[in-house]
Enzyme design. Sequence first.
Site, PDB file in Angstrom:
ATOM      1  N   CYS A   2       0.865  -1.170   0.000  1.00 46.59           N
ATOM      2  CA  CYS A   2       0.000   0.000   0.000  1.00 46.59           C
ATOM      3  C   CYS A   2       0.905   1.225   0.000  1.00 46.59           C
ATOM      4  O   CYS A   2       2.118   1.123  -0.070  1.00 46.59           O
ATOM      5  CB  CYS A   2      -0.885  -0.008   1.223  1.00 46.59           C
ATOM      6  SG  CYS A   2      -1.640  -1.605   1.526  1.00 46.59           S
ATOM      7  N   ARG A  27       1.145   1.573  -6.098  1.00 50.40           N
ATOM      8  CA  ARG A  27       1.540   0.562  -5.109  1.00 50.40           C
ATOM      9  C   ARG A  27       0.361  -0.266  -4.624  1.00 50.40           C
ATOM     10  O   ARG A  27       0.525  -1.344  -4.066  1.00 50.40           O
ATOM     11  CB  ARG A  27       2.177   1.248  -3.902  1.00 50.40           C
ATOM     12  CG  ARG A  27       3.497   1.901  -4.201  1.00 50.40           C
ATOM     13  CD  ARG A  27       4.002   2.550  -2.954  1.00 50.40           C
ATOM     14  NE  ARG A  27       4.264   1.570  -1.941  1.00 50.40           N
ATOM     15  CZ  ARG A  27       5.463   1.108  -1.640  1.00 50.40           C
ATOM     16  NH1 ARG A  27       6.502   1.546  -2.296  1.00 50.40           N
ATOM     17  NH2 ARG A  27       5.617   0.224  -0.693  1.00 50.40           N
ATOM     18  N   TRP A  74      -4.146  -1.782  -0.678  1.00 50.50           N
ATOM     19  CA  TRP A  74      -4.244  -3.020  -1.461  1.00 50.50           C
ATOM     20  C   TRP A  74      -4.645  -4.070  -0.446  1.00 50.50           C
ATOM     21  O   TRP A  74      -3.855  -4.456   0.419  1.00 50.50           O
ATOM     22  CB  TRP A  74      -2.887  -3.324  -2.071  1.00 50.50           C
ATOM     23  CG  TRP A  74      -2.854  -4.461  -3.041  1.00 50.50           C
ATOM     24  CD1 TRP A  74      -3.121  -4.417  -4.378  1.00 50.50           C
ATOM     25  CD2 TRP A  74      -2.500  -5.818  -2.755  1.00 50.50           C
ATOM     26  NE1 TRP A  74      -2.953  -5.655  -4.937  1.00 50.50           N
ATOM     27  CE2 TRP A  74      -2.576  -6.538  -3.961  1.00 50.50           C
ATOM     28  CE3 TRP A  74      -2.137  -6.500  -1.601  1.00 50.50           C
ATOM     29  CZ2 TRP A  74      -2.307  -7.886  -4.059  1.00 50.50           C
ATOM     30  CZ3 TRP A  74      -1.869  -7.863  -1.692  1.00 50.50           C
ATOM     31  CH2 TRP A  74      -1.949  -8.539  -2.917  1.00 50.50           C
ATOM     32  N   ASN A 100       1.128   0.195   6.394  1.00 50.05           N
ATOM     33  CA  ASN A 100       1.541  -0.760   5.355  1.00 50.05           C
ATOM     34  C   ASN A 100       2.125  -1.967   6.063  1.00 50.05           C
ATOM     35  O   ASN A 100       2.905  -1.792   7.001  1.00 50.05           O
ATOM     36  CB  ASN A 100       2.649  -0.182   4.471  1.00 50.05           C
ATOM     37  CG  ASN A 100       2.146   0.867   3.519  1.00 50.05           C
ATOM     38  OD1 ASN A 100       0.957   1.160   3.480  1.00 50.05           O
ATOM     39  ND2 ASN A 100       3.059   1.454   2.761  1.00 50.05           N
ATOM     40  N   GLY A 101       1.800  -3.151   5.604  1.00 43.22           N
ATOM     41  CA  GLY A 101       2.371  -4.350   6.231  1.00 43.22           C
ATOM     42  C   GLY A 101       1.268  -5.227   6.779  1.00 43.22           C
ATOM     43  O   GLY A 101       0.089  -5.065   6.439  1.00 43.22           O
ATOM     44  N   GLU A 481      10.167 -14.398 -18.840  1.00 43.30           N
ATOM     45  CA  GLU A 481       9.910 -12.981 -18.622  1.00 43.30           C
ATOM     46  C   GLU A 481       8.807 -12.469 -19.556  1.00 43.30           C
ATOM     47  O   GLU A 481       7.901 -11.743 -19.132  1.00 43.30           O
ATOM     48  CB  GLU A 481      11.229 -12.197 -18.796  1.00 43.30           C
ATOM     49  CG  GLU A 481      11.117 -10.689 -18.703  1.00 43.30           C
ATOM     50  CD  GLU A 481      10.510 -10.181 -17.402  1.00 43.30           C
ATOM     51  OE1 GLU A 481      10.373 -10.948 -16.444  1.00 43.30           O
ATOM     52  OE2 GLU A 481      10.133  -8.998 -17.363  1.00 43.30           O
ATOM     53  N   LYS A 485       5.054 -10.920 -18.422  1.00 46.71           N
ATOM     54  CA  LYS A 485       4.522  -9.617 -18.830  1.00 46.71           C
ATOM     55  C   LYS A 485       3.104  -9.770 -19.385  1.00 46.71           C
ATOM     56  O   LYS A 485       2.216  -8.985 -19.067  1.00 46.71           O
ATOM     57  CB  LYS A 485       5.391  -8.957 -19.917  1.00 46.71           C
ATOM     58  CG  LYS A 485       6.700  -8.339 -19.540  1.00 46.71           C
ATOM     59  CD  LYS A 485       6.672  -7.222 -18.547  1.00 46.71           C
ATOM     60  CE  LYS A 485       6.789  -7.746 -17.150  1.00 46.71           C
ATOM     61  NZ  LYS A 485       8.077  -7.662 -16.500  1.00 46.71           N
ATOM     62  N   GLU A 488       0.582 -10.492 -16.624  1.00 39.69           N
ATOM     63  CA  GLU A 488       0.362  -9.364 -15.719  1.00 39.69           C
ATOM     64  C   GLU A 488      -0.553  -8.297 -16.304  1.00 39.69           C
ATOM     65  O   GLU A 488      -1.431  -7.797 -15.618  1.00 39.69           O
ATOM     66  CB  GLU A 488       1.702  -8.656 -15.442  1.00 39.69           C
ATOM     67  CG  GLU A 488       2.530  -9.250 -14.371  1.00 39.69           C
ATOM     68  CD  GLU A 488       3.747  -8.383 -14.098  1.00 39.69           C
ATOM     69  OE1 GLU A 488       3.857  -7.875 -12.985  1.00 39.69           O
ATOM     70  OE2 GLU A 488       4.590  -8.203 -14.996  1.00 39.69           O
ATOM     71  N   HIS A 504       7.501 -33.510 -23.611  1.00 37.64           N
ATOM     72  CA  HIS A 504       7.317 -34.328 -22.404  1.00 37.64           C
ATOM     73  C   HIS A 504       5.947 -34.078 -21.776  1.00 37.64           C
ATOM     74  O   HIS A 504       5.720 -34.388 -20.615  1.00 37.64           O
ATOM     75  CB  HIS A 504       8.448 -34.057 -21.410  1.00 37.64           C
ATOM     76  CG  HIS A 504       9.780 -34.444 -21.952  1.00 37.64           C
ATOM     77  ND1 HIS A 504      10.178 -35.759 -22.074  1.00 37.64           N
ATOM     78  CD2 HIS A 504      10.789 -33.699 -22.477  1.00 37.64           C
ATOM     79  CE1 HIS A 504      11.386 -35.797 -22.625  1.00 37.64           C
ATOM     80  NE2 HIS A 504      11.770 -34.557 -22.884  1.00 37.64           N
ATOM     81  N   LYS A 603       3.012  -2.681  -6.998  1.00 37.42           N
ATOM     82  CA  LYS A 603       4.374  -2.535  -7.501  1.00 37.42           C
ATOM     83  C   LYS A 603       5.400  -3.187  -6.589  1.00 37.42           C
ATOM     84  O   LYS A 603       6.323  -3.833  -7.040  1.00 37.42           O
ATOM     85  CB  LYS A 603       4.679  -1.042  -7.673  1.00 37.42           C
ATOM     86  CG  LYS A 603       6.068  -0.749  -8.207  1.00 37.42           C
ATOM     87  CD  LYS A 603       6.225  -1.263  -9.623  1.00 37.42           C
ATOM     88  CE  LYS A 603       7.617  -1.013 -10.191  1.00 37.42           C
ATOM     89  NZ  LYS A 603       7.859  -1.861 -11.365  1.00 37.42           N
TER      90      LYS A 603
HETATM   91  O1  M6R Z   1      11.059  -4.739  -6.571  1.00 34.91           O
HETATM   92  P1  M6R Z   1      11.457  -6.124  -6.988  1.00 34.91           P
HETATM   93  O2  M6R Z   1      12.339  -6.134  -8.177  1.00 34.91           O
HETATM   94  O3  M6R Z   1      12.054  -6.906  -5.861  1.00 34.91           O
HETATM   95  O4  M6R Z   1      10.117  -6.832  -7.390  1.00 34.91           O
HETATM   96  C1  M6R Z   1      10.100  -8.191  -7.717  1.00 34.91           C
HETATM   97  C2  M6R Z   1       8.798  -8.586  -8.369  1.00 34.91           C
HETATM   98  O5  M6R Z   1       7.734  -8.347  -7.497  1.00 34.91           O
HETATM   99  C3  M6R Z   1       8.555  -7.837  -9.677  1.00 34.91           C
HETATM  100  O6  M6R Z   1       9.590  -8.035 -10.590  1.00 34.91           O
HETATM  101  C4  M6R Z   1       7.227  -8.291 -10.316  1.00 34.91           C
HETATM  102  O7  M6R Z   1       7.319  -9.619 -10.734  1.00 34.91           O
HETATM  103  C5  M6R Z   1       6.872  -7.370 -11.478  1.00 34.91           C
HETATM  104  N1  M6R Z   1       5.498  -6.996 -11.379  1.00 34.91           N
HETATM  105  C6  M6R Z   1       7.124  -7.987 -12.794  1.00 34.91           C
HETATM  106  O8  M6R Z   1       6.721  -7.179 -13.858  1.00 34.91           O
END
Ligand code: M6R
Length: 608
Positions: A2, A27, A74, A100-101, A481, A485, A488, A504, A603
């Site tokens: 958050c 965030r 969040w 936050n937390g 990767e 993307k 997400e 397999h 984020k």
């Molecule tokens: O801040 P960080 O690089 O530690 O974050 C790691 C992951 O949470 C971050 O890369 C996440 O997978 C992204 N949303 C990917 O696009």
Amino acid sequence: MCGIVGYIGLSDAQPILLSGLEKLEYRGYDSAGIAVHNGKKIDIVKSKGRLYELKKKLSSNNLKGNLGIGHTRWATHGIPSDVNSHPHTSNNCKIAVVHNGIIENYLELKKNLSQSIFSSDTDTEVIAHLINKYYVPGKIENLIDAILKVLTKINGSYALAIICEDFPDKLIGVRKDNPLVIGLGENENFIASDITAIVNYTRDVYFLDDEQIALLDSKNVTVFDKNKNVVKKDVFKVDWNVESTQKGGYDFYMLKEIFEQPKIINDFISLNLSDNNFLDKINLSNKQIKKFNRIYIVGCGTAYHAGLIGARLMERLPNVFVRAHMASEFRYSNQIIDEKTLLIAISQSGETADTLAALRIAKKNNARVLSIVNVVGSSIARESDNVIYIAAGPEIAVASTKAFSAQLMAFYVLVCNLYRSLEIISEQQFLQMQEKLRELPSLVNQILSCENEIKDKAQKYLSCKNVFYIGRSLDYFIALEGSLKLKEIAYLYSQAYAAGELKHGPIALIDDTILVIGILTQENIIEKTLSNLKECKSRSGKIFTVTSQIDNKVKNISDDVFVIPKTHEIFEPLLANIVLQLFAYYIANGLGYDIDKPRNLAKSVTVE
Ligand code: M6R
């Protein structure tokens, strides 16, 4: 996950809080709220939904006052709703808190309080009630004492901003395992979970350490430890500018950040390539390198994918066992960790809870920790022995793009130097690799100039429901990767497979409804991946190939091809990934999604 912002000063708090929340919305964004002290009491407005819902409520009910706290939420405990939104208050409304937390023992703590005082399902509310319970009205010290007492009762992670009806000119912040910065202004001071929220107002900040508590008024900031000893903090100067936190004419931050990559790569090169002593800079002498017999690389999501590439490149180092781990799994892996271990922690934010936890396990077992981090002063950076800053500037979009390329750059520069230092390559080969690295910004630019071509390809596949990304070795890591993307931001079911694994099992899924994206950059294995693509083609799969090696064989089996420029083969995955970033972006864009704020995601993941 958050966002927190707090203000004390001479200006109206509400607009400053709202502008901070706008910057923090990335965030966490299922609800938001602010509390402002009007000189006599605390007024609160909160709302489920995006920030504009809160703004709508405030348009007919402006909160007046020079002290306030705000939050974007969040949801973790309790559904997104007005009542579960922060700030939370004690039942007499004397104390307001944003958090936050996660408070792990909140149910236990709640049991010892009257149930009728609770109005939400959150873990946070218990903090407000407990502070109120221990607070003996009177001096500000009494409030600090009450907060410190609450900290001895709660377990878990927190960054808190707190205000109290009795003190219209005092703002309090405290943290444990969750970031909190204090912004220092002239006749005004700030609290924020993320520098972005306050960078419009000040560049001078203190980073709070765990279990430190900051007391702010408009003129002073005093920081105490948990025993109420005053702690001297160093002022840190933030070098991010305001423009870097704005969209700059792009529709979405993600697109802006994709297009920033040539500059970021170039900046990384200028900062680190001309430096003949890169290893000295990060304190890795030849002797020290030879001392390590294990290198673990940890990260989450995109950072983990960069780590997989880093690990594959480091496997060439003699007499050392190298493995990349998902940080979230590291603690279950029973690895041997001792003073001969180097742990490389990768994190854009520098605050990811799982990565931080892995780092702490390593430190506890006397390992050396080198981190690859974007956010200067973040927890991971501060707790590491050495840091490679990727200097990518603020990454606002939830989907990480420029940070990934910069993380790869960090590994490329690191391994080139290690290879040379350990005589895996000659001086001449080292210089050739450096030359190739210098060319990367212009090669990335070449790909970006084909944005429309990639957009057209994405348009063709908008109706696709399932996508496979395949590749071998480094290309497989880029497949992971690319697939992340797409999941997400476009909410498409996609799966990355090591190309050799297809037969397999997963090949059973291939039919004419499936798009298979093949990544072919590594010369020695290209033929093999090509065979796997052929197998998919003969099962009616649609084939989109991203390759540096175009020939008739590739053309014949592909429905679409994108050719990336040729360079040193270990650098080509970075180029292939730019194509996949744009492809995912234009699929999501074509489907009309809010790309910077994908559903269910935040984020920075500061809870485990
Ligand atoms: O801040 P960080 O690089 O530690 O974050 C790691 C992951 O949470 C971050 O890369 C996440 O997978 C992204 N949303 C990917 O696009």
